[in-house]
Enzyme design. Structure first.
Site, PDB file in Angstrom:
ATOM      1  N   ASP A  12       0.966  -1.399   0.026  1.00  0.00           N
ATOM      2  CA  ASP A  12       0.048   0.049  -0.063  1.00  0.00           C
ATOM      3  C   ASP A  12       0.883   1.235  -0.047  1.00  0.00           C
ATOM      4  O   ASP A  12       2.219   1.144   0.145  1.00  0.00           O
ATOM      5  CB  ASP A  12      -0.796   0.089   1.166  1.00  0.00           C
ATOM      6  CG  ASP A  12      -2.053   1.049   1.535  1.00  0.00           C
ATOM      7  OD1 ASP A  12      -2.520   1.553   0.217  1.00  0.00           O
ATOM      8  OD2 ASP A  12      -1.612   1.828   2.446  1.00  0.00           O
ATOM      9  N   SER A  13       0.358   2.422  -0.169  1.00  0.00           N
ATOM     10  CA  SER A  13       1.212   3.544  -0.086  1.00  0.00           C
ATOM     11  C   SER A  13       1.805   3.807   1.275  1.00  0.00           C
ATOM     12  O   SER A  13       2.414   4.887   1.601  1.00  0.00           O
ATOM     13  CB  SER A  13       0.212   4.872  -0.428  1.00  0.00           C
ATOM     14  OG  SER A  13      -1.016   5.080   0.421  1.00  0.00           O
ATOM     15  N   CYS A  75      -4.384  -1.629  -1.829  1.00  0.00           N
ATOM     16  CA  CYS A  75      -4.733  -0.361  -2.012  1.00  0.00           C
ATOM     17  C   CYS A  75      -5.583  -0.091  -3.077  1.00  0.00           C
ATOM     18  O   CYS A  75      -5.076  -0.752  -4.160  1.00  0.00           O
ATOM     19  CB  CYS A  75      -3.162   0.334  -2.376  1.00  0.00           C
ATOM     20  SG  CYS A  75      -3.316   2.235  -2.720  1.00  0.00           S
ATOM     21  N   GLU A 154      -2.590   8.984   8.099  1.00  0.00           N
ATOM     22  CA  GLU A 154      -1.157   8.659   8.319  1.00  0.00           C
ATOM     23  C   GLU A 154      -0.495   9.852   9.307  1.00  0.00           C
ATOM     24  O   GLU A 154       0.476   9.470   9.719  1.00  0.00           O
ATOM     25  CB  GLU A 154      -0.363   9.137   7.128  1.00  0.00           C
ATOM     26  CG  GLU A 154      -0.673   8.119   5.929  1.00  0.00           C
ATOM     27  CD  GLU A 154       0.139   6.597   6.365  1.00  0.00           C
ATOM     28  OE1 GLU A 154       0.987   6.808   6.865  1.00  0.00           O
ATOM     29  OE2 GLU A 154      -0.330   5.525   5.332  1.00  0.00           O
ATOM     30  N   CYS A 186     -11.121   2.985  -0.053  1.00  0.00           N
ATOM     31  CA  CYS A 186      -9.758   3.110   0.094  1.00  0.00           C
ATOM     32  C   CYS A 186      -9.382   2.419   1.414  1.00  0.00           C
ATOM     33  O   CYS A 186      -9.915   2.520   2.240  1.00  0.00           O
ATOM     34  CB  CYS A 186      -9.634   4.609   0.261  1.00  0.00           C
ATOM     35  SG  CYS A 186      -7.819   5.066   0.976  1.00  0.00           S
ATOM     36  N   HIS A 188      -7.309   2.914   3.567  1.00  0.00           N
ATOM     37  CA  HIS A 188      -6.807   3.716   4.976  1.00  0.00           C
ATOM     38  C   HIS A 188      -8.371   4.163   5.744  1.00  0.00           C
ATOM     39  O   HIS A 188      -8.115   4.387   6.851  1.00  0.00           O
ATOM     40  CB  HIS A 188      -6.206   5.045   4.394  1.00  0.00           C
ATOM     41  CG  HIS A 188      -4.935   4.850   4.356  1.00  0.00           C
ATOM     42  ND1 HIS A 188      -4.377   4.413   3.179  1.00  0.00           N
ATOM     43  CD2 HIS A 188      -3.631   5.460   4.871  1.00  0.00           C
ATOM     44  CE1 HIS A 188      -3.016   4.682   3.193  1.00  0.00           C
ATOM     45  NE2 HIS A 188      -2.816   5.080   4.083  1.00  0.00           N
TER      46      HIS A 188
HETATM   47  N1  DGL Z   1      -4.935   3.127   0.661  1.00  0.00           N
HETATM   48  C1  DGL Z   1      -4.659   3.916  -0.468  1.00  0.00           C
HETATM   49  C2  DGL Z   1      -6.062   3.344  -1.183  1.00  0.00           C
HETATM   50  O1  DGL Z   1      -6.567   2.338  -0.952  1.00  0.00           O
HETATM   51  C3  DGL Z   1      -4.527   5.319  -0.205  1.00  0.00           C
HETATM   52  C4  DGL Z   1      -4.002   5.793  -1.585  1.00  0.00           C
HETATM   53  C5  DGL Z   1      -3.282   7.085  -1.043  1.00  0.00           C
HETATM   54  O2  DGL Z   1      -2.146   6.971  -0.711  1.00  0.00           O
HETATM   55  O3  DGL Z   1      -3.793   8.151  -1.304  1.00  0.00           O
HETATM   56  O4  DGL Z   1      -6.548   3.985  -2.112  1.00  0.00           O
END
Ligand code: DGL
Length: 273
Positions: A12-13, A75, A154, A186, A188
Site C-alpha cells: 500500500d502507500s 490499496c 497517516e 480506500c 486507509h
Molecule cells: N490506501 C490507499 C487506497 O486504498 C490510499 C491511497 C493514497 O495513498 O492516497 O487508495
C-alpha cells in the site's frame, strides 16, 4: 498436499493496507506475510495513475525478488492503476487487488441510493467506471473523493475535530440524498470507521471489503496448491518512510509492537535495506 511457506507480499502507500493485512492474518494465520508501505510516495491518491502504476510494478518486482508466492495490492488506488498491468507482466503470479465494493452496497440498499468514498485517482480510473456499469443495476451510486483524508490518517488524526469536520463535509451531502450504504473505497478509511459510523448513524451500512479480500486470497492459495500449513506464519514489515513512526502507528491501530525495517528507492528501483 505439501506446505508452501513462501510469503504473501502485500503493499500500500502507507498504513492503509494494514487493514487488509489484519483480515488476512485473521483468516490465514499460518501464512507468512511480507508487508510494504510506500510512505516515501504517500499519498498515491493525488498522483497520476501512470505514476502509481510505475511504483506498483517496481514494488511487485521487489516483493517477487523476496520470493513471494502471491501479491495482494492492498490499496484501491494502486489496484485501479496497476492490477491489469502487473497481471499482464507476470501472467503466472496470482494477484489479488482491491475494488470498491459497489455490488454488496447495491444488494443492501432499500433507498436506491448508495455512496462510495475513495481517492481522487481511484474515481478517475477505468476500473471504477466499469464496476459502476457492471453492478449498479439502476441504483444511484454517489461518489465522493476525500482529498487529504489519507494524510490525516497517516498523521494519526483518527478522531480529531479537523478529521471529523472534513468527513462531515463529504458525508452529510450524501446523507441528505438518503444513502443507506457507504462503501469504503480506500484501505486507509477503515482506520477511521468509528468516526465515520458516528457521523452516518446506525441506518447506513458501512462496507469494508477486507474480509472478502482475505477469503479470496485463501481461495486462490488453495486453487493453486500453494497454501502454508501448520505453522504461525508471522508478519514482516517494511516501509520506504520512517520505520519508527510506522511502528508506532501500527501499535496505535492495534497491531501490536512489531519490528519495522526500512527500504529505499534508487532511481525507480525499490531496495529493501
Ligand atoms: N490506501 C490507499 C487506497 O486504498 C490510499 C491511497 C493514497 O495513498 O492516497 O487508495
Amino acid at each position: 498436499m505439501p506446505t508452501d511457506s513462501r510469503p504473501i507480499g502485500i503493499f500500500d502507500s502507507g498504513i492503509g493496507g494494514l487493514t487488509v493485512t489484519a483480515a488476512i492474518r485473521q483468516a490465514l494465520p499460518q501464512e507468512r506475510l511480507l508487508y510494504f508501505g510506500d510512505n516515501a510516495h504517500m499519498p498515491y491518491g493525488a498522483r497520476s495513475l501512470g505514476e502509481v502504476r510505475d511504483f506498483s510494478v517496481a514494488i511487485t518486482k521487489a516483493l517477487l525478488a523476496e520470493g513471494c508466492k502471491l501479491i495482494v495490492i492492498a490499496c484501491n488506488t494502486a489496484s485501479a492503476a496497476a492490477l491489469a498491468a502487473v497481471r499482464e507482466h507476470w501472467p503466472d503470479v496470482p494477484f489479488v487487488g482491491m475494488e470498491p465494493a459497489v455490488k454488496p452496497a447495491v444488494e443492501h440498499t432499500h433507498t436506491g441510493v448508495v455512496g462510495v468514498i475513495a481517492t481522487v485517482a481511484t474515481f478517475q480510473s477505468d476500473l471504477y467506471t466499469s464496476i459502476v456499469e457492471r453492478f449498479s443495476q439502476g441504483v444511484e451510486v454517489l461518489h465522493q473523493p476525500c482529498p487529504g483524508l489519507v494524510k490525516q490518517i497517516e498523521a494519526g488524526e483518527f478522531d480529531t475535530p479537523r478529521t471529523e469536520q472534513m468527513l462531515r463535509g463529504w458525508l452529510e451531502p450524501m446523507l441528505a440524498r438518503r444513502i443507506d450504504a457507504l462503501v469504503l473505497g480506500c484501505t486507509h478509511y477503515p482506520i477511521v470507521r468509528p468516526l465515520i459510523e458516528r457521523i452516518v448513524g446506525p441506518d447506513v451500512r458501512v462496507i469494508d471489503p477486507a474480509p472478502a479480500v482475505a477469503r479470496q486470497v485463501g481461495r486462490l492459495l488453495h486453487e493453486r496448491g500453494i497454501a502454508a500449513r501448520y505453522v504461525d506464519g508471522g508478519l514482516e514489515i517494511r516501509t520506504s518512510g520512517d520505520p519508527a513512526a510506522f511502528a508506532s502507528m501500527m501499535e496505535r491501530i492495534g497491531m501490536g509492537r512489531l519490528e519495522v525495517r526500512g527500504a529505499h528507492w534508487d532511481s525507480g528501483t525499490l531496495r529493501f535495506d
